[in-house]
Design a protein around this motif. Structure first.
Motif, PDB file in Angstrom:
ATOM      1  N   ALA A 154     -16.454  47.770 -67.506  1.00 34.25           N
ATOM      2  CA  ALA A 154     -16.386  48.793 -67.107  1.00 34.25           C
ATOM      3  C   ALA A 154     -17.472  49.131 -65.852  1.00 34.25           C
ATOM      4  O   ALA A 154     -18.421  48.856 -65.653  1.00 34.25           O
ATOM      5  N   LYS A 155     -17.045  50.164 -64.698  1.00 35.39           N
ATOM      6  CA  LYS A 155     -17.671  50.533 -63.688  1.00 35.39           C
ATOM      7  C   LYS A 155     -18.102  52.225 -63.744  1.00 35.39           C
ATOM      8  O   LYS A 155     -17.222  52.807 -63.531  1.00 35.39           O
ATOM      9  N   PRO A 156     -19.413  52.532 -64.277  1.00 36.70           N
ATOM     10  CA  PRO A 156     -20.276  51.421 -64.683  1.00 36.70           C
ATOM     11  C   PRO A 156     -20.295  51.166 -66.068  1.00 36.70           C
ATOM     12  O   PRO A 156     -19.247  51.657 -66.966  1.00 36.70           O
ATOM     13  N   PRO A 157     -20.884  50.110 -66.672  1.00 40.51           N
ATOM     14  CA  PRO A 157     -20.663  49.623 -68.169  1.00 40.51           C
ATOM     15  C   PRO A 157     -21.094  50.663 -68.854  1.00 40.51           C
ATOM     16  O   PRO A 157     -21.919  51.485 -68.932  1.00 40.51           O
ATOM     17  N   MET A 204     -24.717  42.140 -74.450  1.00 37.23           N
ATOM     18  CA  MET A 204     -26.190  41.915 -73.617  1.00 37.23           C
ATOM     19  C   MET A 204     -25.493  42.048 -72.091  1.00 37.23           C
ATOM     20  O   MET A 204     -26.393  42.500 -71.363  1.00 37.23           O
ATOM     21  N   ARG A 205     -24.331  41.781 -71.916  1.00 44.10           N
ATOM     22  CA  ARG A 205     -23.837  41.750 -70.495  1.00 44.10           C
ATOM     23  C   ARG A 205     -23.749  43.560 -70.217  1.00 44.10           C
ATOM     24  O   ARG A 205     -24.044  43.768 -69.010  1.00 44.10           O
ATOM     25  N   ALA A 206     -23.539  44.161 -71.253  1.00 44.36           N
ATOM     26  CA  ALA A 206     -23.289  45.710 -70.965  1.00 44.36           C
ATOM     27  C   ALA A 206     -24.797  46.322 -70.673  1.00 44.36           C
ATOM     28  O   ALA A 206     -24.991  46.976 -69.729  1.00 44.36           O
ATOM     29  N   ALA A 207     -25.623  45.767 -71.552  1.00 43.30           N
ATOM     30  CA  ALA A 207     -26.999  46.223 -71.360  1.00 43.30           C
ATOM     31  C   ALA A 207     -27.647  45.674 -69.672  1.00 43.30           C
ATOM     32  O   ALA A 207     -28.458  46.517 -69.325  1.00 43.30           O
ATOM     33  N   ALA A 208     -27.202  44.552 -69.647  1.00 48.07           N
ATOM     34  CA  ALA A 208     -27.752  44.090 -68.170  1.00 48.07           C
ATOM     35  C   ALA A 208     -27.001  44.794 -67.112  1.00 48.07           C
ATOM     36  O   ALA A 208     -27.811  45.266 -66.213  1.00 48.07           O
ATOM     37  N   GLY A 209     -25.906  45.313 -67.216  1.00 49.03           N
ATOM     38  CA  GLY A 209     -25.042  46.246 -66.254  1.00 49.03           C
ATOM     39  C   GLY A 209     -25.943  47.683 -65.882  1.00 49.03           C
ATOM     40  O   GLY A 209     -25.835  48.137 -64.873  1.00 49.03           O
ATOM     41  N   VAL A 210     -26.515  48.105 -67.062  1.00 45.79           N
ATOM     42  CA  VAL A 210     -27.286  49.435 -66.609  1.00 45.79           C
ATOM     43  C   VAL A 210     -28.759  49.257 -66.614  1.00 45.79           C
ATOM     44  O   VAL A 210     -29.563  50.148 -66.764  1.00 45.79           O
ATOM     45  N   ASP A 224     -34.878  47.257 -72.998  1.00 46.54           N
ATOM     46  CA  ASP A 224     -35.221  47.456 -74.364  1.00 46.54           C
ATOM     47  C   ASP A 224     -34.011  47.125 -75.354  1.00 46.54           C
ATOM     48  O   ASP A 224     -33.974  46.410 -76.281  1.00 46.54           O
ATOM     49  N   PHE A 225     -32.672  47.662 -75.008  1.00 48.39           N
ATOM     50  CA  PHE A 225     -31.465  47.415 -75.725  1.00 48.39           C
ATOM     51  C   PHE A 225     -31.249  45.871 -75.475  1.00 48.39           C
ATOM     52  O   PHE A 225     -30.884  45.275 -76.820  1.00 48.39           O
ATOM     53  N   ALA A 226     -31.384  45.270 -74.495  1.00 49.37           N
ATOM     54  CA  ALA A 226     -31.290  43.754 -74.269  1.00 49.37           C
ATOM     55  C   ALA A 226     -32.155  42.920 -75.212  1.00 49.37           C
ATOM     56  O   ALA A 226     -31.803  41.906 -76.084  1.00 49.37           O
ATOM     57  N   LYS A 227     -33.240  43.294 -75.633  1.00 48.64           N
ATOM     58  CA  LYS A 227     -34.291  42.701 -76.300  1.00 48.64           C
ATOM     59  C   LYS A 227     -33.604  42.913 -77.846  1.00 48.64           C
ATOM     60  O   LYS A 227     -33.747  41.916 -78.624  1.00 48.64           O
ATOM     61  N   ARG A 228     -33.356  44.009 -78.313  1.00 46.69           N
ATOM     62  CA  ARG A 228     -32.797  44.163 -79.684  1.00 46.69           C
ATOM     63  C   ARG A 228     -31.621  43.260 -80.106  1.00 46.69           C
ATOM     64  O   ARG A 228     -31.522  42.765 -80.831  1.00 46.69           O
ATOM     65  N   VAL A 229     -30.771  43.193 -78.847  1.00 47.61           N
ATOM     66  CA  VAL A 229     -29.521  42.275 -79.122  1.00 47.61           C
ATOM     67  C   VAL A 229     -29.967  40.863 -79.185  1.00 47.61           C
ATOM     68  O   VAL A 229     -29.609  40.334 -80.269  1.00 47.61           O
ATOM     69  N   LEU A 230     -30.988  40.570 -78.370  1.00 46.21           N
ATOM     70  CA  LEU A 230     -31.461  39.098 -78.628  1.00 46.21           C
ATOM     71  C   LEU A 230     -32.222  38.912 -79.798  1.00 46.21           C
ATOM     72  O   LEU A 230     -32.184  37.927 -80.818  1.00 46.21           O
ATOM     73  N   ASP A 231     -32.971  39.747 -80.514  1.00 43.99           N
ATOM     74  CA  ASP A 231     -33.608  39.802 -81.844  1.00 43.99           C
ATOM     75  C   ASP A 231     -32.379  39.753 -82.806  1.00 43.99           C
ATOM     76  O   ASP A 231     -32.612  39.026 -83.642  1.00 43.99           O
ATOM     77  N   GLU A 232     -31.349  40.550 -82.667  1.00 41.83           N
ATOM     78  CA  GLU A 232     -30.260  40.583 -83.869  1.00 41.83           C
ATOM     79  C   GLU A 232     -29.605  39.237 -83.856  1.00 41.83           C
ATOM     80  O   GLU A 232     -29.002  38.749 -84.625  1.00 41.83           O
ATOM     81  N   MET A 233     -29.502  38.792 -82.486  1.00 40.30           N
ATOM     82  CA  MET A 233     -28.605  37.168 -82.239  1.00 40.30           C
ATOM     83  C   MET A 233     -29.131  36.288 -83.172  1.00 40.30           C
ATOM     84  O   MET A 233     -28.756  35.678 -84.042  1.00 40.30           O
ATOM     85  N   GLU A 234     -30.770  36.351 -82.824  1.00 37.60           N
ATOM     86  CA  GLU A 234     -31.423  35.325 -83.715  1.00 37.60           C
ATOM     87  C   GLU A 234     -31.562  35.408 -85.225  1.00 37.60           C
ATOM     88  O   GLU A 234     -31.491  34.662 -85.847  1.00 37.60           O
ATOM     89  N   GLU A 235     -31.463  36.797 -85.377  1.00 35.30           N
ATOM     90  CA  GLU A 235     -31.338  37.151 -86.875  1.00 35.30           C
ATOM     91  C   GLU A 235     -30.254  36.663 -87.460  1.00 35.30           C
ATOM     92  O   GLU A 235     -30.255  36.224 -88.719  1.00 35.30           O
ATOM     93  N   SER A 236     -29.163  36.734 -86.942  1.00 34.68           N
ATOM     94  CA  SER A 236     -27.919  36.192 -87.218  1.00 34.68           C
ATOM     95  C   SER A 236     -27.663  34.696 -87.368  1.00 34.68           C
ATOM     96  O   SER A 236     -26.658  34.265 -87.779  1.00 34.68           O
TER      97      SER A 236
END
Length: 248
Positions: free
Chosen positions: A159-162, A190-196, A200-212
């Motif tokens: 979406a514009k903006p994400p 993660m792309r949605a977080a990158a778009g804006v 901090d949100f992107a970091k949390r996504v990365l952490d949850e990915m690895e926890e999964s």
């Protein structure tokens, strides 16, 4: 077989398909061949690819006129035709009609309707489809939820903006329903977080990915880098990434 072959032409050869359909219908009316719902459904698929809603409805009426009962494939295919041309209200009406006729909700119909909404950039409509599945559909979300939610989360990222808030909410709903996210869905979030530029949100996504149990892909790191570049507070973003390096 002929209808199947014609349906894969781009665009479908409707003129030739109509000739074959009329010949088949005449033979059915004359008693030369026995009416078979599968043959008619094949022609309905041709009409889906051609985006011909009115003709699709006419075919279903003709099916019933010669004594054939519309089955789940017939109705699901017609719903897909409505969705493909953006006739969302009509698609939803036929989905209700499917339930009223005693059929279980068709996963393919939901996916086609959701895909059409996301393609049109109508995130409210897409979320309505998700809500309908959550509340009413007799579909096992654990098995197919990633496909449904993932499609919507990806649309939020595009979406514009994400729409990061909506994407994050959809991910939380996935967890609530016990749906396991694929790497592709995590990367869409993660792309949605990158778009804006929300590092901090992107970091949390990365952490949850690895926890999964998922390892970050090249795309994941690329989106994280984009979040850093687009961050409204580069100093804070760099400190956050520095902390992340220390934690790892």
């Amino acid at each position: 077989t002929m209808f199947t072959l014609l349906s894969y032409e781009r665009p479908p050869n409707l003129t030739e398909a109509r000739v074959w359909y009329r010949t088949m219908l005449d033979k059915c009316n004359e008693g030369v061949i026995r009416p078979d719902v599968r043959l008619f459904n094949s022609y309905l698929r041709v009409l889906t690819r051609a985006g011909s809603v009115s003709e699709s409805e006419s075919v279903m009426k003709e099916m019933e006129a010669i004594g054939l009962k519309l089955d789940q494939v017939s109705l699901g295919t017609h719903i897909g035709t409505c969705a493909e041309v953006g006739n969302f209200n009509q698609a939803k009406q036929w989905m209700k009609a499917m339930t009223q006729r005693g059929f279980k909700q068709d996963l393919g119909a939901y996916l086609r309707l959701l895909r059409a909404y996301t393609k049109a950039g109508d995130l409210d409509g897409a979320e309505e489809v998700i809500l309908d599945v959550e509340e009413n559909a007799r579909i096992d979300l654990v098995d197919i939820g990633d496909k449904l939610y993932g499609m919507c989360i990806d649309a939020c990222a595009s979406a514009k903006p994400p729409e990061l808030g909506r994407a994050g909410n959809l991910m939380e709903r996935m967890k609530k329903h016990g749906v396991r996210s694929s790497v592709r869905t995590w990367n869409s979030l993660m792309r949605a977080a990158a778009g804006v530029g929300d590092v901090d949100f992107a970091k949390r996504v990365l952490d949850e990915m690895e926890e999964s149990g998922y390892r970050p892909e090249g795309k994941t790191i690329s989106h994280l880098t984009t979040a850093l570049v687009r961050s409204p507070d580069p100093k804070h973003a760099l400190r956050s990434l520095g902390d992340m390096d220390g934690e790892r």
